[in-house]
Design a protein around this motif. Structure first.
Motif, PDB file in Angstrom:
ATOM      1  N   SER A  32      -7.334 -10.596 -13.300  1.00 52.29           N
ATOM      2  CA  SER A  32      -8.369  -9.672 -13.742  1.00 52.29           C
ATOM      3  C   SER A  32      -9.379  -9.408 -12.627  1.00 52.29           C
ATOM      4  CB  SER A  32      -9.030 -10.280 -14.987  1.00 52.29           C
ATOM      5  OG  SER A  32     -10.175  -9.605 -15.309  1.00 52.29           O
ATOM      6  N   LEU A  33      -9.847 -10.457 -11.954  1.00 57.83           N
ATOM      7  CA  LEU A  33     -10.823 -10.285 -10.856  1.00 57.83           C
ATOM      8  C   LEU A  33     -10.231  -9.443  -9.725  1.00 57.83           C
ATOM      9  CD1 LEU A  33     -13.529 -11.118  -9.413  1.00 57.83           C
ATOM     10  CD2 LEU A  33     -12.252 -13.037  -8.452  1.00 57.83           C
ATOM     11  N   ILE A  34      -9.018  -9.774  -9.309  1.00 55.82           N
ATOM     12  CA  ILE A  34      -8.408  -9.078  -8.167  1.00 55.82           C
ATOM     13  C   ILE A  34      -8.129  -7.617  -8.519  1.00 55.82           C
ATOM     14  CG2 ILE A  34      -6.339  -8.977  -6.696  1.00 55.82           C
ATOM     15  CD1 ILE A  34      -6.323 -12.125  -6.887  1.00 55.82           C
ATOM     16  N   ASN A  35      -7.562  -7.371  -9.687  1.00 55.72           N
ATOM     17  CA  ASN A  35      -7.245  -5.979 -10.040  1.00 55.72           C
ATOM     18  C   ASN A  35      -8.507  -5.147 -10.243  1.00 55.72           C
ATOM     19  OD1 ASN A  35      -4.541  -6.349  -9.756  1.00 55.72           O
ATOM     20  ND2 ASN A  35      -4.148  -6.680 -11.934  1.00 55.72           N
ATOM     21  N   THR A  36      -9.552  -5.734 -10.789  1.00 54.74           N
ATOM     22  CA  THR A  36     -10.804  -4.996 -10.967  1.00 54.74           C
ATOM     23  C   THR A  36     -11.397  -4.627  -9.616  1.00 54.74           C
ATOM     24  OG1 THR A  36     -11.248  -6.207 -12.996  1.00 54.74           O
ATOM     25  CG2 THR A  36     -13.118  -5.089 -11.998  1.00 54.74           C
ATOM     26  N   THR A  37     -11.454  -5.579  -8.690  1.00 51.41           N
ATOM     27  CA  THR A  37     -12.100  -5.297  -7.402  1.00 51.41           C
ATOM     28  C   THR A  37     -11.262  -4.344  -6.547  1.00 51.41           C
ATOM     29  OG1 THR A  37     -11.159  -7.272  -6.420  1.00 51.41           O
ATOM     30  CG2 THR A  37     -13.358  -7.484  -7.297  1.00 51.41           C
ATOM     31  N   TYR A  38      -9.931  -4.488  -6.613  1.00 48.16           N
ATOM     32  CA  TYR A  38      -9.075  -3.636  -5.773  1.00 48.16           C
ATOM     33  C   TYR A  38      -8.817  -2.258  -6.394  1.00 48.16           C
ATOM     34  CZ  TYR A  38      -8.099  -7.115  -2.191  1.00 48.16           C
ATOM     35  OH  TYR A  38      -8.224  -8.004  -1.147  1.00 48.16           O
ATOM     36  N   ALA A  39      -9.382  -2.007  -7.571  1.00 49.27           N
ATOM     37  CA  ALA A  39      -9.245  -0.666  -8.168  1.00 49.27           C
ATOM     38  C   ALA A  39      -9.878   0.383  -7.264  1.00 49.27           C
ATOM     39  CB  ALA A  39      -9.888  -0.644  -9.553  1.00 49.27           C
ATOM     40  N   ILE A  40     -10.713  -0.069  -6.315  1.00 44.27           N
ATOM     41  CA  ILE A  40     -11.338   0.839  -5.344  1.00 44.27           C
ATOM     42  C   ILE A  40     -10.281   1.509  -4.453  1.00 44.27           C
ATOM     43  CG2 ILE A  40     -11.703  -0.947  -3.572  1.00 44.27           C
ATOM     44  CD1 ILE A  40     -14.433   0.296  -3.046  1.00 44.27           C
ATOM     45  N   GLU A  41      -9.102   0.900  -4.337  1.00 39.77           N
ATOM     46  CA  GLU A  41      -8.051   1.455  -3.472  1.00 39.77           C
ATOM     47  C   GLU A  41      -7.269   2.505  -4.268  1.00 39.77           C
ATOM     48  OE1 GLU A  41      -6.151  -2.105  -1.802  1.00 39.77           O
ATOM     49  OE2 GLU A  41      -7.696  -2.107  -0.242  1.00 39.77           O
ATOM     50  N   THR A  42      -7.931   3.609  -4.535  1.00 37.55           N
ATOM     51  CA  THR A  42      -7.368   4.651  -5.404  1.00 37.55           C
ATOM     52  C   THR A  42      -6.214   5.399  -4.740  1.00 37.55           C
ATOM     53  OG1 THR A  42      -9.087   6.120  -4.595  1.00 37.55           O
ATOM     54  CG2 THR A  42      -9.523   5.040  -6.694  1.00 37.55           C
ATOM     55  N   PHE A  43      -5.994   5.147  -3.434  1.00 38.48           N
ATOM     56  CA  PHE A  43      -4.899   5.789  -2.716  1.00 38.48           C
ATOM     57  C   PHE A  43      -3.573   5.068  -2.939  1.00 38.48           C
ATOM     58  CE2 PHE A  43      -7.506   3.047  -0.062  1.00 38.48           C
ATOM     59  CZ  PHE A  43      -6.594   2.109   0.392  1.00 38.48           C
ATOM     60  N   GLU A  45      -0.711   3.213  -5.714  1.00 35.19           N
ATOM     61  CA  GLU A  45      -0.244   3.236  -7.102  1.00 35.19           C
ATOM     62  C   GLU A  45      -0.369   1.843  -7.722  1.00 35.19           C
ATOM     63  OE1 GLU A  45       0.786   6.001  -8.408  1.00 35.19           O
ATOM     64  OE2 GLU A  45       1.814   7.227  -6.908  1.00 35.19           O
ATOM     65  N   GLY A  46      -0.524   1.783  -9.012  1.00 37.00           N
ATOM     66  CA  GLY A  46      -0.412   0.513  -9.750  1.00 37.00           C
ATOM     67  C   GLY A  46      -1.541  -0.465  -9.515  1.00 37.00           C
ATOM     68  N   ASN A  47      -1.310  -1.707  -9.935  1.00 31.45           N
ATOM     69  CA  ASN A  47      -2.300  -2.770  -9.784  1.00 31.45           C
ATOM     70  C   ASN A  47      -2.027  -3.609  -8.551  1.00 31.45           C
ATOM     71  OD1 ASN A  47      -3.873  -2.333 -12.092  1.00 31.45           O
ATOM     72  ND2 ASN A  47      -2.333  -3.315 -13.392  1.00 31.45           N
ATOM     73  N   ARG A  48      -3.076  -4.265  -8.034  1.00 34.58           N
ATOM     74  CA  ARG A  48      -2.933  -5.082  -6.832  1.00 34.58           C
ATOM     75  C   ARG A  48      -2.026  -6.285  -7.074  1.00 34.58           C
ATOM     76  NH1 ARG A  48      -1.801  -7.424  -3.165  1.00 34.58           N
ATOM     77  NH2 ARG A  48      -2.895  -7.992  -1.251  1.00 34.58           N
ATOM     78  N   THR A  49      -2.149  -6.885  -8.265  1.00 32.11           N
ATOM     79  CA  THR A  49      -1.336  -8.079  -8.506  1.00 32.11           C
ATOM     80  C   THR A  49      -1.013  -8.235  -9.987  1.00 32.11           C
ATOM     81  OG1 THR A  49      -1.095 -10.403  -7.885  1.00 32.11           O
ATOM     82  CG2 THR A  49      -3.231  -9.764  -8.804  1.00 32.11           C
ATOM     83  N   ASP A  50      -0.217  -9.244 -10.299  1.00 36.26           N
ATOM     84  CA  ASP A  50       0.040  -9.615 -11.694  1.00 36.26           C
ATOM     85  C   ASP A  50       0.307 -11.121 -11.706  1.00 36.26           C
ATOM     86  OD1 ASP A  50       2.765 -10.113 -11.038  1.00 36.26           O
ATOM     87  OD2 ASP A  50       3.267  -8.020 -11.400  1.00 36.26           O
ATOM     88  N   GLU A  51       0.513 -11.657 -12.885  1.00 32.96           N
ATOM     89  CA  GLU A  51       0.610 -13.128 -13.000  1.00 32.96           C
ATOM     90  C   GLU A  51       1.791 -13.689 -12.212  1.00 32.96           C
ATOM     91  OE1 GLU A  51       0.056 -14.841 -16.830  1.00 32.96           O
ATOM     92  OE2 GLU A  51      -1.692 -13.600 -17.291  1.00 32.96           O
ATOM     93  N   ASN A  52       2.934 -12.972 -12.235  1.00 35.32           N
ATOM     94  CA  ASN A  52       4.109 -13.479 -11.513  1.00 35.32           C
ATOM     95  C   ASN A  52       3.879 -13.501 -10.012  1.00 35.32           C
ATOM     96  OD1 ASN A  52       5.613 -13.965 -13.752  1.00 35.32           O
ATOM     97  ND2 ASN A  52       6.535 -11.913 -13.790  1.00 35.32           N
ATOM     98  N   ARG A  53       3.297 -12.399  -9.500  1.00 34.72           N
ATOM     99  CA  ARG A  53       3.068 -12.318  -8.048  1.00 34.72           C
ATOM    100  C   ARG A  53       2.090 -13.393  -7.593  1.00 34.72           C
ATOM    101  NH1 ARG A  53       1.693  -6.286  -6.634  1.00 34.72           N
ATOM    102  NH2 ARG A  53       2.225  -5.721  -8.733  1.00 34.72           N
ATOM    103  N   ARG A 161       1.962  -2.276  -3.061  1.00 30.82           N
ATOM    104  CA  ARG A 161       1.838  -1.123  -3.963  1.00 30.82           C
ATOM    105  C   ARG A 161       2.174   0.116  -3.140  1.00 30.82           C
ATOM    106  NH1 ARG A 161      -4.384  -1.698  -5.047  1.00 30.82           N
ATOM    107  NH2 ARG A 161      -4.081  -0.086  -6.604  1.00 30.82           N
ATOM    108  N   ALA A 162       2.830   1.085  -3.767  1.00 32.38           N
ATOM    109  CA  ALA A 162       3.203   2.300  -3.041  1.00 32.38           C
ATOM    110  C   ALA A 162       1.975   3.172  -2.784  1.00 32.38           C
ATOM    111  CB  ALA A 162       4.221   3.076  -3.864  1.00 32.38           C
ATOM    112  N   LEU A 163       2.016   3.864  -1.631  1.00 31.77           N
ATOM    113  CA  LEU A 163       0.955   4.839  -1.312  1.00 31.77           C
ATOM    114  C   LEU A 163       1.141   6.082  -2.171  1.00 31.77           C
ATOM    115  CD1 LEU A 163       0.590   5.304   2.546  1.00 31.77           C
ATOM    116  CD2 LEU A 163      -1.222   4.738   0.929  1.00 31.77           C
ATOM    117  N   LYS A 164       0.061   6.639  -2.634  1.00 35.38           N
ATOM    118  CA  LYS A 164       0.164   7.902  -3.369  1.00 35.38           C
ATOM    119  C   LYS A 164       0.567   9.006  -2.399  1.00 35.38           C
ATOM    120  CE  LYS A 164      -2.911   6.855  -7.198  1.00 35.38           C
ATOM    121  NZ  LYS A 164      -4.253   7.001  -7.780  1.00 35.38           N
ATOM    122  N   PRO A 165       1.224  10.057  -2.885  1.00 34.01           N
ATOM    123  CA  PRO A 165       1.665  11.136  -1.996  1.00 34.01           C
ATOM    124  C   PRO A 165       0.491  11.738  -1.225  1.00 34.01           C
ATOM    125  CG  PRO A 165       2.533  11.433  -4.223  1.00 34.01           C
ATOM    126  CD  PRO A 165       1.581  10.294  -4.295  1.00 34.01           C
ATOM    127  N   GLY A 166       0.752  12.058   0.050  1.00 30.98           N
ATOM    128  CA  GLY A 166      -0.263  12.734   0.856  1.00 30.98           C
ATOM    129  C   GLY A 166      -1.112  11.798   1.690  1.00 30.98           C
TER     130      GLY A 166
END
Ligand SMILES: CC(C)(COP(=O)(O)OP(=O)(O)OC[C@H]1O[C@@H](n2cnc3c(N)ncnc32)[C@H](O)[C@@H]1OP(=O)(O)O)[C@@H](O)C(=O)NCCC(=O)NCCS
Length: 178
Positions: A32-43, A45-53, A161-166
């Motif tokens: 939760s902490l990592i995905n919330t803070t890395y949401a700034i990387e809007t360029f 796709e997806g979330n920075r991490t998950d429980e398995n990773r 995470r994949a880069l968004k197009p462009g």
């Protein structure tokens, strides 16, 4: 009467801050902490991490967490010991997934948790430490320079995470002697 705001120095704002190595039970809060803070990387796709990773990287390296006196998770950083480079005989450290709770950013937490991770890497025999900054985050190198890191190279963007197009992106290697 108007209250005057007292400015508290960075080093005193979190004087009761504790750092410790994360355990498996911390994983949901870390995600939760990592995905919330890395949401700034809007360029990206997806979330920075998950429980398995997170569980996987915690087998390779460790996550250091910083908590306040009530046990609230305020910051984390991943650290790992890597083999020596070709001309070296001592291992290097790697830092990643540095995240500070947005409500507590700008109060010196990154400086403190990075220093705590560097101390651990030093004790583990590392003579230097590296981190990778994405070129699409130009605000970050000036911050890490303040912690003693300098740009030492670039590398291809290897996506978690994949880069968004462009968008185009590469990694900037920043390093520090320990
Ligand atoms: C980047 C991040 C970790 C910084 O955490 P923080 O706790 O706010 O950082 P600190 O309060 O310890 O301050 C860092 C230093 O950078 C300085 N700084 C902040 N913004 C700056 C800027 N734009 N230019 C130069 N220096 C800056 C601060 O003054 C401080 O230096 P000082 O300790 O010498 O005064 C935090 O914003 C974050 O979690 N961001 C989202 C996730 C992320 O991007 N992680 C990094 C990916 S590589």
């Amino acid at each position: 009467m108007k209250m005057t705001e007292i400015s508290i120095p960075h080093s005193e704002r979190h004087s009761s801050l504790e750092t410790r190595r994360a355990i498996a039970a911390d994983i949901p809060r870390l995600v939760s902490l990592i995905n919330t803070t890395y949401a700034i990387e809007t360029f990206l796709e997806g979330n920075r991490t998950d429980e398995n990773r997170l569980a996987t990287i915690m087998q390779k390296g460790s996550i250091l967490v910083a908590e306040d006196a009530s046990g609230q998770l305020l910051a984390c950083v991943y650290f790992e010991v890597r083999p020596p480079d070709l001309d070296g005989d001592r291992p290097r450290g790697y830092l990643g997934q540095l995240a500070v709770d947005p409500a507590h950013q700008g109060s010196g937490l990154a400086r403190r948790i990075v220093a705590a991770a560097e101390d651990r890497l030093r004790l583990l025999g590392c003579h230097a430490v590296d981190m990778i900054v994405l070129s699409l985050r130009p605000e970050l190198p000036p911050i890490y320079r303040r912690f003693g890191y300098i740009e030492t190279g670039t590398q291809e963007f290897s996506p978690v995470r994949a880069l968004k197009p462009g968008y185009e992106c590469h990694g900037i290697v920043m390093s520090k002697s320990l």
